[in-house]
Scaffold this motif. Structure first.
Motif, PDB file in Angstrom:
ATOM      1  N   ALA A 141      19.842  48.950  29.081  1.00  0.00           N
ATOM      2  CA  ALA A 141      20.099  49.516  27.755  1.00  0.00           C
ATOM      3  C   ALA A 141      21.524  50.056  27.677  1.00  0.00           C
ATOM      4  O   ALA A 141      22.220  49.864  26.679  1.00  0.00           O
ATOM      5  N   ARG A 142      21.982  50.712  28.734  1.00  0.00           N
ATOM      6  CA  ARG A 142      23.337  51.265  28.753  1.00  0.00           C
ATOM      7  C   ARG A 142      24.382  50.158  28.712  1.00  0.00           C
ATOM      8  O   ARG A 142      25.414  50.283  28.029  1.00  0.00           O
ATOM      9  N   ALA A 143      24.125  49.066  29.425  1.00  0.00           N
ATOM     10  CA  ALA A 143      25.102  47.979  29.508  1.00  0.00           C
ATOM     11  C   ALA A 143      24.989  46.994  28.345  1.00  0.00           C
ATOM     12  O   ALA A 143      25.821  46.099  28.211  1.00  0.00           O
ATOM     13  N   GLY A 144      23.976  47.147  27.503  1.00  0.00           N
ATOM     14  CA  GLY A 144      23.799  46.243  26.375  1.00  0.00           C
ATOM     15  C   GLY A 144      23.281  44.874  26.768  1.00  0.00           C
ATOM     16  O   GLY A 144      23.492  43.889  26.067  1.00  0.00           O
ATOM     17  N   GLU A 145      22.560  44.796  27.894  1.00  0.00           N
ATOM     18  CA  GLU A 145      22.037  43.524  28.385  1.00  0.00           C
ATOM     19  C   GLU A 145      20.628  43.265  27.845  1.00  0.00           C
ATOM     20  O   GLU A 145      19.708  42.932  28.595  1.00  0.00           O
ATOM     21  N   ASP A 146      20.443  43.382  26.542  1.00  0.00           N
ATOM     22  CA  ASP A 146      19.107  43.268  25.961  1.00  0.00           C
ATOM     23  C   ASP A 146      18.508  41.875  26.131  1.00  0.00           C
ATOM     24  O   ASP A 146      17.328  41.738  26.463  1.00  0.00           O
ATOM     25  N   GLU A 147      19.302  40.844  25.894  1.00  0.00           N
ATOM     26  CA  GLU A 147      18.790  39.475  25.970  1.00  0.00           C
ATOM     27  C   GLU A 147      18.396  39.104  27.395  1.00  0.00           C
ATOM     28  O   GLU A 147      17.307  38.575  27.633  1.00  0.00           O
ATOM     29  N   ARG A 148      19.281  39.388  28.345  1.00  0.00           N
ATOM     30  CA  ARG A 148      18.993  39.089  29.756  1.00  0.00           C
ATOM     31  C   ARG A 148      17.785  39.887  30.231  1.00  0.00           C
ATOM     32  O   ARG A 148      16.922  39.369  30.939  1.00  0.00           O
ATOM     33  N   ALA A 149      17.705  41.161  29.828  1.00  0.00           N
ATOM     34  CA  ALA A 149      16.582  41.999  30.229  1.00  0.00           C
ATOM     35  C   ALA A 149      15.272  41.457  29.673  1.00  0.00           C
ATOM     36  O   ALA A 149      14.255  41.411  30.374  1.00  0.00           O
ATOM     37  N   ALA A 150      15.277  41.045  28.406  1.00  0.00           N
ATOM     38  CA  ALA A 150      14.061  40.527  27.783  1.00  0.00           C
ATOM     39  C   ALA A 150      13.549  39.284  28.501  1.00  0.00           C
ATOM     40  O   ALA A 150      12.337  39.105  28.694  1.00  0.00           O
ATOM     41  N   GLU A 151      14.475  38.420  28.906  1.00  0.00           N
ATOM     42  CA  GLU A 151      14.080  37.210  29.637  1.00  0.00           C
ATOM     43  C   GLU A 151      13.419  37.559  30.963  1.00  0.00           C
ATOM     44  O   GLU A 151      12.384  36.977  31.336  1.00  0.00           O
ATOM     45  N   LEU A 152      14.000  38.515  31.677  1.00  0.00           N
ATOM     46  CA  LEU A 152      13.461  38.897  32.976  1.00  0.00           C
ATOM     47  C   LEU A 152      12.121  39.614  32.832  1.00  0.00           C
ATOM     48  O   LEU A 152      11.190  39.400  33.617  1.00  0.00           O
ATOM     49  N   VAL A 153      11.998  40.468  31.821  1.00  0.00           N
ATOM     50  CA  VAL A 153      10.731  41.164  31.566  1.00  0.00           C
ATOM     51  C   VAL A 153       9.630  40.151  31.272  1.00  0.00           C
ATOM     52  O   VAL A 153       8.506  40.260  31.788  1.00  0.00           O
ATOM     53  N   ALA A 154       9.923  39.151  30.445  1.00  0.00           N
ATOM     54  CA  ALA A 154       8.922  38.144  30.107  1.00  0.00           C
ATOM     55  C   ALA A 154       8.494  37.360  31.343  1.00  0.00           C
ATOM     56  O   ALA A 154       7.291  37.117  31.564  1.00  0.00           O
ATOM     57  N   GLU A 155       9.461  36.987  32.166  1.00  0.00           N
ATOM     58  CA  GLU A 155       9.155  36.229  33.383  1.00  0.00           C
ATOM     59  C   GLU A 155       8.288  37.037  34.339  1.00  0.00           C
ATOM     60  O   GLU A 155       7.258  36.547  34.838  1.00  0.00           O
ATOM     61  N   LEU A 156       8.673  38.279  34.604  1.00  0.00           N
ATOM     62  CA  LEU A 156       7.945  39.097  35.572  1.00  0.00           C
ATOM     63  C   LEU A 156       6.578  39.532  35.029  1.00  0.00           C
ATOM     64  O   LEU A 156       5.612  39.652  35.788  1.00  0.00           O
ATOM     65  N   SER A 157       6.490  39.768  33.727  1.00  0.00           N
ATOM     66  CA  SER A 157       5.209  40.154  33.134  1.00  0.00           C
ATOM     67  C   SER A 157       4.193  39.031  33.258  1.00  0.00           C
ATOM     68  O   SER A 157       2.992  39.276  33.467  1.00  0.00           O
ATOM     69  N   ALA A 158       4.672  37.799  33.137  1.00  0.00           N
ATOM     70  CA  ALA A 158       3.770  36.655  33.250  1.00  0.00           C
ATOM     71  C   ALA A 158       3.326  36.403  34.683  1.00  0.00           C
ATOM     72  O   ALA A 158       2.248  35.833  34.925  1.00  0.00           O
ATOM     73  N   ALA A 159       4.141  36.861  35.649  1.00  0.00           N
ATOM     74  CA  ALA A 159       3.868  36.541  37.049  1.00  0.00           C
ATOM     75  C   ALA A 159       3.296  37.701  37.855  1.00  0.00           C
ATOM     76  O   ALA A 159       2.748  37.489  38.938  1.00  0.00           O
ATOM     77  N   SER A 160       3.435  38.936  37.380  1.00  0.00           N
ATOM     78  CA  SER A 160       3.049  40.093  38.189  1.00  0.00           C
ATOM     79  C   SER A 160       2.340  41.151  37.351  1.00  0.00           C
ATOM     80  O   SER A 160       2.947  41.751  36.451  1.00  0.00           O
TER      81      SER A 160
END
Length: 275
Positions: free
Chosen positions: A188-207
């Motif tokens: 959130a501080r670095a403004g990496e919303d798009e990259r973060a959303a992709e990683l959250v979706a990937e990890l949520s589906a797998a773990s």
């Protein structure tokens, strides 16, 4: 957002100062001038915004500009990276999204700093916990990052999806909770919303564990702490870690792991050999 009248005047004063520092002739603007630098309408032209709005911004009554407008103004006024960051801080209260990408790696100067710590594991991580820099001590004590493909160097992926990484933690739950909370805050501080959303979706589906921890909405800064690892060669080692900002790269942080006791330091010497 701008919260006080003082903030808007700081923004206006900074814009005016940088406008008056520019060489109009060198930028293709002629004509006789009573004051140095560009005129307001010339800055507005270069930034592709209206002269009226730019004038209001300098006068402290234009409201909070968007990040896109601030980027345009930074380019129009030929600001350095430090000046651009200051423009965002006085304009909207937070630094701009980093222009550099993780794929660019780290500078040679920073790599030499890492290599100057032969017995202290040290890494450079992005806000999304991609490891893009490391020293030999980190390879030997933490993970052999050189042997991994770039996408496999993400600490969140390794912590939640790699059984060997999970087994190496003396307190996996505490480490995982720390990683998720810092990931939320730092992206959130670095403004990496798009990259973060992709990683959250990937990890949520797998773990399921990641989904559980992510749903808690915890946030914390990386800061300092302690970490105990089960190493295949020398057994358990405890480190005290500290996180450091990297000037000019708000998306990166340096992590240094110091052996917590003499026994831990002796194990690092055994792993690394003579300095």
């Amino acid at each position: 957002m701008l919260d006080t009248e003082g903030d808007t005047h700081r923004l206006g004063a900074f814009l005016k100062d940088r406008r008056q520092r520019l060489d109009a002739a060198a930028l293709g603007f002629g004509g006789r001038r009573r004051t140095p630098g560009l005129r307001r309408e010339e800055v507005a032209q270069r930034a592709h915004i209206s002269t009226t709005w730019y004038t209001w911004l300098e006068q402290g009554r234009g409201g909070a500009p968007s990040p896109r407008v601030l980027d345009s103004l930074a380019q129009a006024l030929m600001m350095t990276e430090a000046e651009r960051e200051h423009l965002f801080l006085v304009g909207i209260g937070h630094p701009p999204k980093a222009r550099n990408s993780a794929g660019e790696g780290i500078s040679g100067r920073l790599q030499r700093l890492l290599d100057a710590m032969p017995f202290l594991p040290a890494t450079v991580a992005t806000s999304t916990w991609d490891i893009i820099g490391w020293n030999r001590a980190a390879r030997l004590a933490l993970t052999d990052y050189e042997a991994l493909a770039p996408e496999e160097r993400n600490i969140l992926r390794r912590m939640f999806l790699d059984p060997a990484t999970r087994a190496a933690q003396s307190d996996w739950e505490a480490v995982a909770r720390f990683l998720v909370a810092t990931f939320r805050a730092e992206t959130a501080r670095a403004g990496e919303d798009e990259r973060a959303a992709e990683l959250v979706a990937e990890l949520s589906a797998a773990s399921a564990d990641f989904t559980r921890l992510w749903s808690e909405n915890d946030v914390r800064m990386t800061g300092e702490g302690a970490k105990t690892l089960r190493h295949a060669v020398v057994g358990e080692m405890t480190f005290e870690f500290s996180s450091f900002a990297i000037d000019g790269r708000p998306d990166l942080r340096l992590m240094v792991y110091v052996p917590a006791g003499s026994a831990d330091l002796e194990k690092m010497h055994r792993l690394c050999g003579p300095a």
